[in-house]
Design a protein around this motif. Structure first.
Motif, PDB file in Angstrom:
ATOM      1  N   LYS A  68      -5.948   6.066  -0.086  1.00 58.91           N
ATOM      2  CA  LYS A  68      -7.085   5.006   0.158  1.00 58.91           C
ATOM      3  C   LYS A  68      -7.470   4.371  -1.251  1.00 58.91           C
ATOM      4  O   LYS A  68      -8.158   3.351  -1.453  1.00 58.91           O
TER       5      LYS A  68
ATOM      6  N   SER B  64      -6.483  -4.186  -5.576  1.00 58.03           N
ATOM      7  CA  SER B  64      -6.766  -5.431  -5.201  1.00 58.03           C
ATOM      8  C   SER B  64      -7.788  -6.509  -6.385  1.00 58.03           C
ATOM      9  O   SER B  64      -7.509  -7.489  -6.364  1.00 58.03           O
TER      10      SER B  64
ATOM     11  N   TYR C 215      -5.135   2.033   8.085  1.00 62.56           N
ATOM     12  CA  TYR C 215      -5.437   3.293   7.256  1.00 62.56           C
ATOM     13  C   TYR C 215      -5.475   4.723   7.921  1.00 62.56           C
ATOM     14  O   TYR C 215      -4.826   5.637   7.757  1.00 62.56           O
TER      15      TYR C 215
ATOM     16  N   THR D 116       0.799  -1.313  -0.101  1.00 65.81           N
ATOM     17  CA  THR D 116       0.004   0.106  -0.033  1.00 65.81           C
ATOM     18  C   THR D 116       0.972   1.190  -0.021  1.00 65.81           C
ATOM     19  O   THR D 116       0.583   2.289  -0.695  1.00 65.81           O
TER      20      THR D 116
ATOM     21  N   SER E  20      -6.657   0.631  -2.614  1.00 65.64           N
ATOM     22  CA  SER E  20      -7.338  -0.410  -2.402  1.00 65.64           C
ATOM     23  C   SER E  20      -8.051  -0.844  -3.520  1.00 65.64           C
ATOM     24  O   SER E  20      -7.937  -2.147  -3.520  1.00 65.64           O
TER      25      SER E  20
ATOM     26  N   ILE F  85      -6.354  -4.140   1.444  1.00 65.22           N
ATOM     27  CA  ILE F  85      -7.597  -4.748   1.105  1.00 65.22           C
ATOM     28  C   ILE F  85      -7.492  -6.156   0.861  1.00 65.22           C
ATOM     29  O   ILE F  85      -8.232  -7.034   1.525  1.00 65.22           O
TER      30      ILE F  85
END
Length: 494
Positions: free
Chosen positions: A429, A435, A467, A294, A432, A443
């Protein structure tokens, strides 16, 4: 029987067509290189969605994530018979068919049913395992829901794109169909009473019920054809030679009854080990790996997106109209399409021309997307700088380039800093989304932990905290540099 001349001519024409078709089929088979290509590269790439025990799921073995299950064992035997190494590629179930048709994987071995709709786009091997469909319910509801008819008016869920989803639609019309993207989300929705039941294959439903005493499986009594009830391996259209070779392996597996005698028993042992310790601390390596990816994607997205955004913003002020139109069109197009679609296009679309990994494709998509949004922020900041500043710079003899570099951009940075910070936080954010193509970021790891532990809420809580910590630290850093910019501007005024 005697034939007229016209009849003889007709039969000769039919025979000629049959011979032509036969020769054409022979030529097509001869031109098929699917098996030769697999043997030449020495690997057989198996696409799977590892959240469907006992078919395929992940375990934590010696601190490392490992995909196991009945389908994996079958894949190993096929690779052994072909004399190559098996490579397992993780993807969401919805991404498996695009991955196959674009050449990202050689086969799909993921509990997939060879439905007529799927056969239009891919080839299937012989069926290697047949099972029925079961309905998972909460054990506390066993008195209320005994058959699929008793679920009339209730929410019944299944994974989108699966046979079970279509069976609910066709054979449970009185129920309220709910589709979800992963098995972990389905079980979480069931346990939190968001849905009344979940339809799954019998083997998978039984595995969940055995490992979670709050759930139970009942026979769905669904009407399915032999093709629908069975699972087969999906191959790219025209992969005749590879299909023949795989079918030979499947014939051997079925003749020795290895699925029942070996593969399901092995999967059962892994399931018992997998649920021995379901604490979140036991899965800390999963979350750590997810955090690592991430942060990597976010950092690349911030740096690459900022550079691209600056370039696009400057092109919007360029005197050459085609360049302005190109930059404007790019920004409008990117902002008008969902990030998830862009990620899939980069991985599956561009990936057909250039072979890129899921991680690289995800980073490219994030950079291209964030660059468009950042360009608008930068452009707005440039326009907000007082025109008197550029006039003063021109009167001092500065060129346009020097004016932009030494006068306009420094003031622009101060103006847009809060908006940049907000965009950077959103970008973290947005990581995610990758994925969907199997990048093992936070995630994705969250879903694996849910499937492994049969716990739905706890992994979500851990991911939320992680997060929050990342965004909180970034917010503080951005605020620190914002204060420094303000102090520097105050000193210049002094």
């Amino acid at each position: 029987m005697k034939l007229s001349k016209l009849g003889q001519v007709w039969w000769l024409a039919v025979l000629s067509c049959l011979v032509a078709l036969s020769l054409g089929g022979t030529a097509q088979a001869a031109s098929d290189q699917s098996l030769a290509q697999v043997k030449a590269k020495g690997t057989l790439v198996m696409g799977t969605s590892p959240n469907y025990p006992p078919y395929e799921f992940q375990i934590n073995a010696h601190g490392k994530s490992k995909i196991v299950g009945m389908d994996v064992e079958i894949g190993k035997q096929i690779a052994k018979d072909l004399g190559v190494k098996l490579v397992v590629k993780k993807l969401s179930f919805d991404s498996l068919l695009p991955a196959l048709t674009t050449g990202k994987v050689d086969m799909i071995l993921s509990g997939m049913s060879p439905t007529p709709a799927r056969r239009k786009n891919v080839d299937f091997t012989n069926i290697y395992y047949t099972e029925g469909e079961a309905i998972l319910i909460n054990r506390t509801d066993q008195a209320k829901y005994r058959t699929k008819q008793s679920l009339a008016g209730q929410k019944v869920a299944a994974e989108t794109g699966t046979l079970q989803y279509n069976l609910i639609k066709q054979q449970m019309p009185a129920s309220k169909l709910t589709g979800m993207s992963s098995a972990a989300n389905l079980i979480l929705a069931l346990k939190t009473h968001k849905v009344a039941a979940v339809v799954k294959g019998t083997a998978s439903a039984t595995a969940y019920a055995k490992n979670d005493p709050s759930l139970m499986a009942i026979d769905g009594h669904f009407k399915t054809s032999s093709a629908q009830a069975g699972n087969a391996i999906a191959l790219k259209k025209g992969s005749t030679s590879l299909k023949v070779a795989i079918n030979q392996s499947l014939t051997k597996i079925k003749a020795h009854h290895w699925i029942q005698k070996r593969y399901l028993k092995t999967a059962g042992k892994y399931l018992k080990v997998n649920t021995a310790d379901t604490s979140m601390w036991h899965y800390r390596d999963y979350f750590a790996k997810g955090l690592e990816y991430t942060l990597l994607i976010a950092i690349v997205g911030i740096i690459g997106g900022s550079l691209l955004g600056m370039l696009l913003a400057l092109l919007r002020f360029n005197a050459v109209r085609p360049l302005r139109w190109l930059a404007t069109g790019y920004v409008e197009f990117v902002r008008g399409t969902p990030l998830m679609v862009q990620i899939m296009f980069v991985y599956f679309g561009i990936g057909m021309l250039v072979d890129v990994s899921a991680l690289v494709a995800g980073m490219i998509a994030i950079v291209l997307n964030s660059g468009a949004y950042l360009s608008e922020i930068i452009r707005g900041g440039i326009q907000a700088v007082d025109t008197g500043q550029t006039e003063a710079a021109a009167s001092l003899g500065l060129s346009k380039g020097a004016t932009m570099r030494y006068v306009v951009l420094p003031q622009t940075l101060k103006i847009i800093w809060p908006s940049l910070g907000n965009q950077f936080i959103n970008l973290i954010k947005d990581t995610s989304m990758v994925s969907i193509i199997g990048v093992t970021e936070l995630i994705y790891q969250l879903g694996i932990v849910q499937a492994d532990t049969y716990r739905g809420v706890a992994p979500i809580g851990i991911a939320m905290v992680i997060y929050f910590i990342i965004c909180w630290i970034l917010t503080r850093l951005l605020r620190y540099y914002e204060n420094r910019l303000n102090r520097g501007h105050t000193h210049q005024l002094g």
